[in-house]
Design a protein around this motif. Structure first.
Motif, PDB file in Angstrom:
ATOM      1  N   THR A  42       0.786  -1.227   0.000  1.00 61.11           N
ATOM      2  CA  THR A  42       0.000   0.000   0.000  1.00 61.11           C
ATOM      3  C   THR A  42       0.820   1.280   0.000  1.00 61.11           C
ATOM      4  O   THR A  42       0.279   2.352  -0.215  1.00 61.11           O
ATOM      5  CB  THR A  42      -0.918   0.050   1.235  1.00 61.11           C
ATOM      6  N   GLY A  43       2.109   1.192   0.289  1.00 60.34           N
ATOM      7  CA  GLY A  43       2.930   2.388   0.397  1.00 60.34           C
ATOM      8  C   GLY A  43       2.820   3.045   1.768  1.00 60.34           C
ATOM      9  O   GLY A  43       3.364   4.119   1.996  1.00 60.34           O
ATOM     10  N   LEU A  44       2.123   2.392   2.662  1.00 64.74           N
ATOM     11  CA  LEU A  44       1.972   2.889   4.036  1.00 64.74           C
ATOM     12  C   LEU A  44       3.313   2.788   4.741  1.00 64.74           C
ATOM     13  O   LEU A  44       4.080   1.852   4.510  1.00 64.74           O
ATOM     14  CB  LEU A  44       0.937   2.012   4.746  1.00 64.74           C
ATOM     15  N   SER A  58      -5.432   4.369  15.686  1.00 64.03           N
ATOM     16  CA  SER A  58      -5.929   5.731  15.896  1.00 64.03           C
ATOM     17  C   SER A  58      -4.792   6.749  15.867  1.00 64.03           C
ATOM     18  O   SER A  58      -5.034   7.942  15.703  1.00 64.03           O
ATOM     19  CB  SER A  58      -6.685   5.829  17.219  1.00 64.03           C
ATOM     20  N   THR A  59      -3.548   6.290  15.985  1.00 62.65           N
ATOM     21  CA  THR A  59      -2.398   7.201  15.933  1.00 62.65           C
ATOM     22  C   THR A  59      -1.967   7.493  14.500  1.00 62.65           C
ATOM     23  O   THR A  59      -1.136   8.366  14.277  1.00 62.65           O
ATOM     24  CB  THR A  59      -1.200   6.610  16.699  1.00 62.65           C
ATOM     25  N   VAL A  60      -2.511   6.776  13.534  1.00 66.09           N
ATOM     26  CA  VAL A  60      -2.141   6.932  12.128  1.00 66.09           C
ATOM     27  C   VAL A  60      -2.942   8.086  11.528  1.00 66.09           C
ATOM     28  O   VAL A  60      -4.149   8.176  11.740  1.00 66.09           O
ATOM     29  CB  VAL A  60      -2.399   5.620  11.354  1.00 66.09           C
ATOM     30  N   PRO A  61      -2.283   8.968  10.772  1.00 64.71           N
ATOM     31  CA  PRO A  61      -3.009  10.081  10.157  1.00 64.71           C
ATOM     32  C   PRO A  61      -4.140   9.591   9.237  1.00 64.71           C
ATOM     33  O   PRO A  61      -4.012   8.568   8.567  1.00 64.71           O
ATOM     34  CB  PRO A  61      -1.936  10.802   9.332  1.00 64.71           C
ATOM     35  N   ARG A  62      -5.205  10.335   9.248  1.00 60.17           N
ATOM     36  CA  ARG A  62      -6.389   9.947   8.484  1.00 60.17           C
ATOM     37  C   ARG A  62      -6.093   9.801   6.992  1.00 60.17           C
ATOM     38  O   ARG A  62      -6.590   8.886   6.346  1.00 60.17           O
ATOM     39  CB  ARG A  62      -7.492  10.978   8.700  1.00 60.17           C
ATOM     40  N   ASP A  63      -5.295  10.696   6.414  1.00 59.91           N
ATOM     41  CA  ASP A  63      -5.022  10.605   4.984  1.00 59.91           C
ATOM     42  C   ASP A  63      -4.296   9.307   4.639  1.00 59.91           C
ATOM     43  O   ASP A  63      -4.548   8.700   3.595  1.00 59.91           O
ATOM     44  CB  ASP A  63      -4.264  11.826   4.470  1.00 59.91           C
ATOM     45  N   ALA A  64      -3.430   8.842   5.523  1.00 60.15           N
ATOM     46  CA  ALA A  64      -2.736   7.568   5.296  1.00 60.15           C
ATOM     47  C   ALA A  64      -3.730   6.404   5.343  1.00 60.15           C
ATOM     48  O   ALA A  64      -3.645   5.468   4.539  1.00 60.15           O
ATOM     49  CB  ALA A  64      -1.629   7.365   6.329  1.00 60.15           C
ATOM     50  N   LEU A  65      -4.677   6.467   6.263  1.00 59.14           N
ATOM     51  CA  LEU A  65      -5.705   5.428   6.336  1.00 59.14           C
ATOM     52  C   LEU A  65      -6.561   5.428   5.078  1.00 59.14           C
ATOM     53  O   LEU A  65      -6.848   4.370   4.505  1.00 59.14           O
ATOM     54  CB  LEU A  65      -6.599   5.639   7.565  1.00 59.14           C
ATOM     55  N   ASP A  66      -6.961   6.612   4.637  1.00 59.43           N
ATOM     56  CA  ASP A  66      -7.805   6.723   3.445  1.00 59.43           C
ATOM     57  C   ASP A  66      -7.097   6.166   2.213  1.00 59.43           C
ATOM     58  O   ASP A  66      -7.691   5.435   1.422  1.00 59.43           O
ATOM     59  CB  ASP A  66      -8.223   8.173   3.208  1.00 59.43           C
ATOM     60  N   ARG A  67      -5.811   6.515   2.047  1.00 61.81           N
ATOM     61  CA  ARG A  67      -5.055   5.997   0.894  1.00 61.81           C
ATOM     62  C   ARG A  67      -4.937   4.476   0.965  1.00 61.81           C
ATOM     63  O   ARG A  67      -5.040   3.787  -0.050  1.00 61.81           O
ATOM     64  CB  ARG A  67      -3.658   6.611   0.855  1.00 61.81           C
ATOM     65  N   THR A  68      -4.727   3.942   2.145  1.00 68.71           N
ATOM     66  CA  THR A  68      -4.560   2.499   2.318  1.00 68.71           C
ATOM     67  C   THR A  68      -5.855   1.765   2.007  1.00 68.71           C
ATOM     68  O   THR A  68      -5.838   0.736   1.328  1.00 68.71           O
ATOM     69  CB  THR A  68      -4.101   2.183   3.753  1.00 68.71           C
TER      70      THR A  68
END
Length: 74
Positions: A42-44, A58-68
């Motif tokens: 995923t590039g995460l 919950s510590t992961v930025p929202r944009d990273a979650l959305d991209r994943t």
């Protein structure tokens, strides 16, 4: 009144993050992916992948979650 709107937005953001984390964890489990696999696929960032799979998403930025979520199959 502005404060109320922020609290509401924050609550919705937490719910949406929780939903994204659940979808990512479920997809990883279904495909037998570990954190390294998830990061490569995923590039995460590897630390973010570990956080998601170990219950600290919950510590992961929202944009990273959305991209994943958009990269992983349902």
């Amino acid at each position: 009144m502005t404060h109320h709107v922020r609290k509401r937005s924050s609550a919705m953001d937490r719910t949406e993050k929780r939903d994204a984390i659940t979808r990512i964890r479920h997809a990883a489990e279904q495909q037998g992916l570990d954190a390294g696999d998830l990061a490569r696929m995923t590039g995460l960032a590897p630390g973010h992948a570990r956080a998601i799979l170990s219950g600290f998403g919950s510590t992961v930025p929202r944009d990273a979650l959305d991209r994943t979520v958009t990269v992983l199959p349902e």
